[in-house]
Scaffold this motif. Structure first.
Motif, mmCIF file in Angstrom:
data_model
loop_
_atom_site.group_PDB
_atom_site.id
_atom_site.type_symbol
_atom_site.label_atom_id
_atom_site.label_comp_id
_atom_site.label_asym_id
_atom_site.label_seq_id
_atom_site.Cartn_x
_atom_site.Cartn_y
_atom_site.Cartn_z
ATOM 1 N N PHE A 280 28.717 83.786 86.320
ATOM 2 C CA PHE A 280 27.358 83.966 86.843
ATOM 3 C C PHE A 280 27.353 83.990 88.362
ATOM 4 O O PHE A 280 26.678 84.818 88.979
ATOM 5 N N LEU A 281 28.121 83.066 88.962
ATOM 6 C CA LEU A 281 28.152 83.009 90.436
ATOM 7 C C LEU A 281 28.660 84.340 90.981
ATOM 8 O O LEU A 281 28.093 84.895 91.932
ATOM 9 N N ALA A 282 29.714 84.863 90.368
ATOM 10 C CA ALA A 282 30.262 86.149 90.819
ATOM 11 C C ALA A 282 29.201 87.240 90.659
ATOM 12 O O ALA A 282 29.001 88.070 91.550
ATOM 13 N N HIS A 283 28.497 87.204 89.531
ATOM 14 C CA HIS A 283 27.467 88.213 89.258
ATOM 15 C C HIS A 283 26.318 88.105 90.271
ATOM 16 O O HIS A 283 25.777 89.127 90.729
ATOM 17 N N LEU A 284 25.961 86.878 90.617
ATOM 18 C CA LEU A 284 24.840 86.680 91.548
ATOM 19 C C LEU A 284 25.284 86.806 93.012
ATOM 20 O O LEU A 284 24.454 86.751 93.927
ATOM 21 N N GLY A 285 26.596 86.936 93.203
ATOM 22 C CA GLY A 285 27.120 87.080 94.571
ATOM 23 C C GLY A 285 27.059 85.767 95.340
ATOM 24 O O GLY A 285 26.831 85.748 96.554
ATOM 25 N N ILE A 286 27.263 84.649 94.631
ATOM 26 C CA ILE A 286 27.244 83.328 95.289
ATOM 27 C C ILE A 286 28.645 82.722 95.217
ATOM 28 O O ILE A 286 29.283 82.739 94.157
ATOM 29 N N GLU A 287 29.073 82.192 96.340
ATOM 30 C CA GLU A 287 30.392 81.539 96.388
ATOM 31 C C GLU A 287 30.256 80.166 95.712
ATOM 32 O O GLU A 287 29.192 79.534 95.803
ATOM 33 N N ASP A 288 31.329 79.715 95.041
ATOM 34 C CA ASP A 288 31.272 78.385 94.412
ATOM 35 C C ASP A 288 31.483 77.324 95.493
ATOM 36 O O ASP A 288 32.608 77.041 95.889
ATOM 37 N N LYS A 289 30.369 76.767 95.986
ATOM 38 C CA LYS A 289 30.462 75.766 97.067
ATOM 39 C C LYS A 289 29.570 74.571 96.737
ATOM 40 O O LYS A 289 28.868 74.587 95.706
ATOM 41 N N ALA A 290 29.589 73.558 97.633
ATOM 42 C CA ALA A 290 28.747 72.375 97.398
ATOM 43 C C ALA A 290 27.296 72.826 97.264
ATOM 44 O O ALA A 290 26.844 73.697 98.029
ATOM 45 N N VAL A 291 26.593 72.221 96.323
ATOM 46 C CA VAL A 291 25.212 72.666 96.070
ATOM 47 C C VAL A 291 24.374 72.515 97.338
ATOM 48 O O VAL A 291 23.582 73.403 97.690
ATOM 49 N N ASN A 292 24.560 71.387 98.065
ATOM 50 C CA ASN A 292 23.721 71.166 99.258
ATOM 51 C C ASN A 292 24.026 72.150 100.388
ATOM 52 O O ASN A 292 23.318 72.203 101.392
ATOM 53 N N LYS A 293 25.091 72.915 100.227
ATOM 54 C CA LYS A 293 25.428 73.928 101.251
ATOM 55 C C LYS A 293 24.861 75.305 100.888
ATOM 56 O O LYS A 293 25.021 76.267 101.643
ATOM 57 N N CYS A 294 24.239 75.400 99.713
ATOM 58 C CA CYS A 294 23.666 76.703 99.306
ATOM 59 C C CYS A 294 22.450 77.016 100.182
ATOM 60 O O CYS A 294 21.623 76.129 100.464
ATOM 61 N N THR A 295 22.341 78.251 100.602
ATOM 62 C CA THR A 295 21.169 78.673 101.387
ATOM 63 C C THR A 295 19.954 78.738 100.453
ATOM 64 O O THR A 295 20.113 78.722 99.222
ATOM 65 N N ILE A 296 18.776 78.863 101.054
ATOM 66 C CA ILE A 296 17.548 78.960 100.239
ATOM 67 C C ILE A 296 17.644 80.161 99.306
ATOM 68 O O ILE A 296 17.307 80.092 98.116
ATOM 69 N N ASP A 297 18.167 81.257 99.870
ATOM 70 C CA ASP A 297 18.310 82.484 99.087
ATOM 71 C C ASP A 297 19.246 82.257 97.872
ATOM 72 O O ASP A 297 18.940 82.657 96.748
ATOM 73 N N GLU A 298 20.369 81.585 98.147
ATOM 74 C CA GLU A 298 21.339 81.316 97.063
ATOM 75 C C GLU A 298 20.726 80.379 96.014
ATOM 76 O O GLU A 298 20.907 80.555 94.818
ATOM 77 N N TRP A 299 20.015 79.365 96.510
ATOM 78 C CA TRP A 299 19.371 78.419 95.586
ATOM 79 C C TRP A 299 18.372 79.139 94.680
ATOM 80 O O TRP A 299 18.301 78.894 93.477
ATOM 81 N N GLU A 300 17.595 80.022 95.276
ATOM 82 C CA GLU A 300 16.605 80.762 94.465
ATOM 83 C C GLU A 300 17.293 81.581 93.378
ATOM 84 O O GLU A 300 16.764 81.742 92.276
ATOM 85 N N LYS A 301 18.469 82.098 93.720
ATOM 86 C CA LYS A 301 19.217 82.865 92.701
ATOM 87 C C LYS A 301 19.685 81.936 91.582
ATOM 88 O O LYS A 301 19.669 82.294 90.405
ATOM 89 N N LEU A 302 20.107 80.715 91.973
ATOM 90 C CA LEU A 302 20.564 79.755 90.951
ATOM 91 C C LEU A 302 19.428 79.369 90.005
ATOM 92 O O LEU A 302 19.647 79.140 88.815
ATOM 93 N N VAL A 303 18.216 79.303 90.577
ATOM 94 C CA VAL A 303 17.053 78.925 89.762
ATOM 95 C C VAL A 303 16.844 79.935 88.621
ATOM 96 O O VAL A 303 16.291 79.605 87.572
ATOM 97 N N PHE A 304 17.365 81.164 88.814
ATOM 98 C CA PHE A 304 17.274 82.181 87.749
ATOM 99 C C PHE A 304 17.900 81.705 86.436
ATOM 100 O O PHE A 304 17.558 82.184 85.364
ATOM 101 N N LEU A 305 18.863 80.769 86.555
ATOM 102 C CA LEU A 305 19.522 80.278 85.334
ATOM 103 C C LEU A 305 18.524 79.608 84.383
ATOM 104 O O LEU A 305 18.788 79.429 83.207
ATOM 105 N N LYS A 306 17.363 79.222 84.945
ATOM 106 C CA LYS A 306 16.327 78.603 84.107
ATOM 107 C C LYS A 306 15.386 79.658 83.520
ATOM 108 O O LYS A 306 14.553 79.351 82.669
ATOM 109 N N ASN A 307 15.484 80.881 84.041
ATOM 110 C CA ASN A 307 14.576 81.930 83.544
ATOM 111 C C ASN A 307 15.252 83.288 83.712
ATOM 112 O O ASN A 307 14.736 84.183 84.368
#
Ligand SMILES: Cc1cc2nc3c(=O)[nH]c(=O)nc-3n(C[C@H](O)[C@H](O)[C@H](O)COP(=O)(O)OP(=O)(O)OC[C@H]3O[C@@H](n4cnc5c(N)ncnc54)[C@H](O)[C@@H]3O)c2cc1C
Length: 382
Positions: A280-307
């Motif tokens: 999923f991370l590869a698909h969303l274009g997000i590097e596997d890093k510490a959650v608190n280091k995710c940008t707002i944009d990356e976090w919003e993409k992660l929230v997609f996992l709930k919907n």
């Protein structure tokens, strides 16, 4: 060979066998194209036959609710359990109220072998034509002709045609002037659009999810497969999905915000299989890093996992479908008797009618309930 009978039951599946087993001394004959009776019962529930469910009403079915309820009221899950109990078969309840046989589905088929005299069953006899001539039905099977006063169409729909239910019942009903509500495979895996092909690489992983499809919310295990997505929750979803999107919560009951400040890698902080998260991370274009280091944009993409929005391309087809949606319009069947409102003496039961249940024992209950109601009215009208 020419033979005259009172009642011809076309199909030795769950619905036809239930009718026959309750006809007592009536003059009847059951016909099936298969060499043995109950072929679909034997493969149901992974060979253990999920015979019914403790939660039973029309809300678990697609179809006209007043019609379904009228039949369930006459023969519900408790009546069925009591009926099979008389033959010594006592299924066990598992999760989600589902009743399964203890050893194998053979327990159910053996009830019918005991309840129906063998000379009243004609196997390897595929009916090719049914006509009504004056007040008698003329039924053709190879070079044999049978004449019957009443005919029960218990042929099933089109799911799993490899074991007999190839849609011929729909043809018979159409020939008798019945309306066929658009049919489609149901309780079946779904195929993916190109942009979601990456999910195929997760083949073999199974996780619990919640899925919204139209007005329905389904939950349970999703299985990633070579051909697309499957597993109990997808089979359930397939009953309601026709086209458009479904919305998957890959983290049901998990509060994503609770890990927003986590120093753990995303792939460790979220309670999902690592292989799945990495894909999923590869698909969303997000590097596997510490959650608190995710940008707002990356976090919003992660929230997609709930919907997560997924638009299936189609389904695995009738060959793999556990049921068929659609079928003979129930507006044209009398729920008190299961008799056609168009043709006197013609009865339509089981999966052939436009009633389809969710996963969990609903389709067999429907087949048994409609078969029982039919037998009762056949006996009464004798
Ligand atoms: C793999 C699989 C697993 C399933 N598991 C479950 C489960 O655990 N619980 C549950 O509730 N439901 C389950 N189902 C669904 C359920 O089995 C069916 O909905 C139910 O058996 C339908 O019963 P029926 O009598 O209407 O039709 P069928 O069982 O399809 O029987 C119809 C019979 O008619 C015969 N026939 C058709 N046309 C002709 C003809 N022209 N001449 C002579 N004979 C003919 C066929 O050979 C067949 O034997 C499952 C289905 C499948 C495919």
């Amino acid at each position: 060979m020419n033979k005259d009978i009172d009642i011809a039951i076309i199909g030795a599946g769950a619905s036809g066998l239930m009718t026959a087993a309750n006809l007592g001394k009536c003059d009847y004959m059951v016909f099936d194209g298969n060499p043995k009776i109950g072929a679909k019962i034997l493969i149901s529930g992974g060979g253990k036959c999920n015979v019914t469910n403790e939660n039973m009403d029309s809300s678990y079915f697609l179809g006209e609710s007043s019609f379904v309820d009228a039949i369930l009221r006459r023969f519900d899950q408790n009546d069925l359990l009591q009926w099979i109990g008389r033959y010594g078969v006592i299924p066990s309840i598992r999760t989600r109220g589902q009743y399964f046989c203890n050893t194998s589905a053979r327990e159910i088929v053996s009830i019918f072998s005991r309840a129906i005299p063998s000379q009243k069953i004609l196997t390897s006899c595929k009916i090719s034509e049914i006509k009504k001539v004056d007040d008698r039905f003329v039924i053709k099977c190879h070079n044999k002709i049978f004449r019957a006063s009443r005919v029960v169409l218990a042929t099933g729909g089109m799911s799993y045609p490899q074991i007999g239910s190839d849609g011929s019942g729909l043809e018979f009903a159409r020939m008798f002037g019945h309306t066929i509500v658009k049919t489609a495979p149901a309780l079946v895996g779904l195929t993916l659009q190109k942009e979601q092909f990456f999910l195929k690489e997760l083949s073999g992983i199974s996780i619990d999810v919640e899925i919204r499809v139209g007005e329905q919310l389904c939950d349970g295990a999703l299985l990633f497969a070579h051909r697309g997505i499957s597993g109990p929750v997808i089979l359930d979803v397939s009953l309601y999905w026709q086209k458009g999107s479904i919305f998957i919560d890959f983290l049901p009951g998990f509060d994503l915000a609770s890990v927003r400040d986590s120093k753990k890698l995303v792939s460790s902080a979220l309670p999902l299989p690592k292989r799945l998260l990495k894909a999923f991370l590869a698909h969303l274009g997000i590097e596997d890093k510490a959650v608190n280091k995710c940008t707002i944009d990356e976090w919003e993409k992660l929230v997609f996992l709930k919907n997560y929005t997924l638009s299936p391309a189609g389904n695995f087809g009738y060959q793999k479908a556990e049921a068929m949606r659609g079928g003979v319009s129930t507006d044209e069947i009398d729920p008190k008797t299961m008799m056609s409102k168009k043709v006197d003496g013609l009865y339509i039961i089981g999966e052939l009618a436009d009633v389809t249940g969710r996963l969990g024992g609903y389709n067999l209950q429907w087949a048994f309930s409609s078969g029982y109601v039919c037998a009762y009215s056949l006996k009464k009208a004798k």
